[in-house]
Design a protein around this motif. Sequence first.
Motif, PDB file in Angstrom:
ATOM      1  N   ALA A   1      56.251  73.007  56.159  1.00 30.23           N
ATOM      2  CA  ALA A   1      56.884  72.465  54.853  1.00 30.23           C
ATOM      3  C   ALA A   1      57.894  73.464  54.618  1.00 30.23           C
ATOM      4  O   ALA A   1      59.065  73.008  54.203  1.00 30.23           O
ATOM      5  CB  ALA A   1      55.913  71.940  54.036  1.00 30.23           C
ATOM      6  N   LEU A   2      57.475  74.587  54.289  1.00 32.03           N
ATOM      7  CA  LEU A   2      58.481  75.625  53.636  1.00 32.03           C
ATOM      8  C   LEU A   2      59.567  75.773  54.707  1.00 32.03           C
ATOM      9  O   LEU A   2      60.573  75.718  54.103  1.00 32.03           O
ATOM     10  CB  LEU A   2      57.565  76.985  53.472  1.00 32.03           C
TER      11      LEU A   2
ATOM     12  N   ILE B   1      60.987  73.699  56.698  1.00 32.50           N
ATOM     13  CA  ILE B   1      61.820  72.512  56.854  1.00 32.50           C
ATOM     14  C   ILE B   1      62.675  72.653  55.515  1.00 32.50           C
ATOM     15  O   ILE B   1      64.003  72.353  55.434  1.00 32.50           O
ATOM     16  CB  ILE B   1      61.114  71.353  56.852  1.00 32.50           C
ATOM     17  N   GLY B   2      61.957  72.846  54.456  1.00 32.98           N
ATOM     18  CA  GLY B   2      62.664  73.388  53.146  1.00 32.98           C
ATOM     19  C   GLY B   2      63.651  74.207  53.154  1.00 32.98           C
ATOM     20  O   GLY B   2      64.954  74.008  52.491  1.00 32.98           O
TER      21      GLY B   2
ATOM     22  N   VAL C   1      57.483  67.223  51.789  1.00 32.36           N
ATOM     23  CA  VAL C   1      57.275  67.218  53.311  1.00 32.36           C
ATOM     24  C   VAL C   1      55.913  67.471  53.422  1.00 32.36           C
ATOM     25  O   VAL C   1      55.202  66.965  54.411  1.00 32.36           O
ATOM     26  CB  VAL C   1      58.229  68.254  53.917  1.00 32.36           C
TER      27      VAL C   1
ATOM     28  N   PHE D   1      61.660  80.656  48.194  1.00 30.36           N
ATOM     29  CA  PHE D   1      60.939  80.305  49.413  1.00 30.36           C
ATOM     30  C   PHE D   1      60.087  81.687  49.894  1.00 30.36           C
ATOM     31  O   PHE D   1      59.172  81.731  50.493  1.00 30.36           O
ATOM     32  CB  PHE D   1      62.053  80.012  50.337  1.00 30.36           C
TER      33      PHE D   1
ATOM     34  N   TYR E   1      61.764  69.600  47.922  1.00 32.39           N
ATOM     35  CA  TYR E   1      61.773  68.802  49.142  1.00 32.39           C
ATOM     36  C   TYR E   1      60.665  69.280  50.280  1.00 32.39           C
ATOM     37  O   TYR E   1      60.024  68.419  50.740  1.00 32.39           O
ATOM     38  CB  TYR E   1      63.109  69.213  49.968  1.00 32.39           C
ATOM     39  N   ALA E   2      60.124  70.619  49.950  1.00 34.37           N
ATOM     40  CA  ALA E   2      59.393  71.150  51.133  1.00 34.37           C
ATOM     41  C   ALA E   2      57.953  70.583  50.573  1.00 34.37           C
ATOM     42  O   ALA E   2      57.155  70.297  51.396  1.00 34.37           O
ATOM     43  CB  ALA E   2      59.173  72.626  50.927  1.00 34.37           C
TER      44      ALA E   2
ATOM     45  N   LYS F   1      66.548  72.831  54.977  1.00 32.94           N
ATOM     46  CA  LYS F   1      67.638  71.918  53.957  1.00 32.94           C
ATOM     47  C   LYS F   1      68.332  72.963  53.257  1.00 32.94           C
ATOM     48  O   LYS F   1      69.363  72.575  52.940  1.00 32.94           O
ATOM     49  CB  LYS F   1      66.588  71.093  53.268  1.00 32.94           C
TER      50      LYS F   1
ATOM     51  N   LEU G   1      62.563  73.569  47.256  1.00 37.91           N
ATOM     52  CA  LEU G   1      61.047  73.542  47.290  1.00 37.91           C
ATOM     53  C   LEU G   1      60.553  72.446  47.048  1.00 37.91           C
ATOM     54  O   LEU G   1      59.555  72.254  47.592  1.00 37.91           O
ATOM     55  CB  LEU G   1      60.832  74.840  46.222  1.00 37.91           C
TER      56      LEU G   1
END
Lengths: 358, 100
Positions: free
Chosen positions: A255-256, A258-259, B29, A298, B25-26, A262, B23
């Motif tokens: 998830a991180l 992919i974030g 996901v 992040f 968005y993360a 983006k 974040l």
Amino acid sequence: MDIFEPFHQLSMWEDSFKVDHSTLNSIASPMLKMNISSLENKSEYISHESREPSGDDQETTEEPVPKVLRRQAQNREAARKCRLRKKAYVQQLETSRLKLMQLELEIEKTRKQGLYRSNSFDVSYMRSSGIINSGISLFEIEYGRWIEEQDRQNEELRNALQINVSNLQLHLLVESSLNQYSNLFRMKAEAAKADVFYLISGAWKSPVERLFLWIGGSRPSQILNIIVPKLEALTDQQIASINNLRLSSQQAEDALSIGLEKLQQSMIHNIQADPLDFGNYGFQMASAMDKGEAVEGFVIQADHLRQQALLYMSRILTIGQSARGLLAMGEYFQRLRTLSLLWTAHSCDQFYPTQHSN
Amino acid sequence: MEKVMRLATEKGVVIFTKSSCCLCYAVNVLFQEIGVYPVVHEIDKDPDGKEMEKAITKLGCNAPVPAVFIGGKLVGSTNEVMSLHLSGSLIPLLRPYTRM
């Protein structure tokens, strides 16, 4: 007046004696010269003076004459001046000593503030920007110390496990080891504030470690994969919990990732300016800067994930298993660092073949 | 505040985000990875966005976005969601709302 030339000072002090001596020499009086010599205690001057036999010998047996009195007065004056010069010289030595102590303190202070760069790692931070970032320099120094402490703790863990210490002692060692990692994450958070791009690049890690880089550090799931085979006597419940932890971590990591991707996309989008649209350039750059700051978020989350993984792992395992796990982790990183050293030496050898290489 | 609570209780899993926040968005996901499809409200696109942001902060969320509500209750931001997931508590919490 230079503090690094004390001998020059001394010779200057001595020189002024020579000056006085030459005026004295013009009036020959061996007895008086002897007196002067004993006053100063400078044997070289005695050897320089030749005892000229003259008719003046007769003066020493008579009553003091004006000439002698004048000589004696000049003598006293010379001695007084000498003492004053000596006093001034000593005072100057004292102030120089104080200044030296002050400079040493300042150096220590600035070193702590990070205006010095440690040379123990192959880091090209200075080369790339040419600007010293004191927060990063401080991080590099602290990280160097952290590695040393880490190696020491690994050694302690290794010994403790070999000689089968009590659970209480193991517990203390495990706690310090976990604290060590907490310290690292705290240091990294500070460094992220100073320059997140430096941190996320892994420039501060050894070369081989950088191969496994994920958002400025290791992948928690990968670390779990390294630790688990080294653990003994895992119960079924433990194995299930560990598998769940590894899966959750993988999902969170994905998830991180992919974030972050983006974020990269939107940054590219922001800095792509229409060549004719000059007015918008500043705005686009500012937006891109905001994205840059978002990168910090992040890195913080990635470190948070690492810390949580360690925490939950330590809760699933017994103390003995935790100790073994932490040791396995420590040794893994140690080996990566050693491999990096060997690799660097090997690369240097290839580039600049020494007599010993074939 | 009412708007936030109203939206938060409308569905089982609600996330307040900003369109520029990656974040957020993360986190979205992550939910999708475990089979949950949250309702997303972008507060920067909402005319009441500023008040909503203040309301979220007042509720105790350490970052205004992402703000995750499960079953109408504030769970927290990215930190809390990640911790819950690693500890294995997130999936049980979401079970009533899976595949919504």
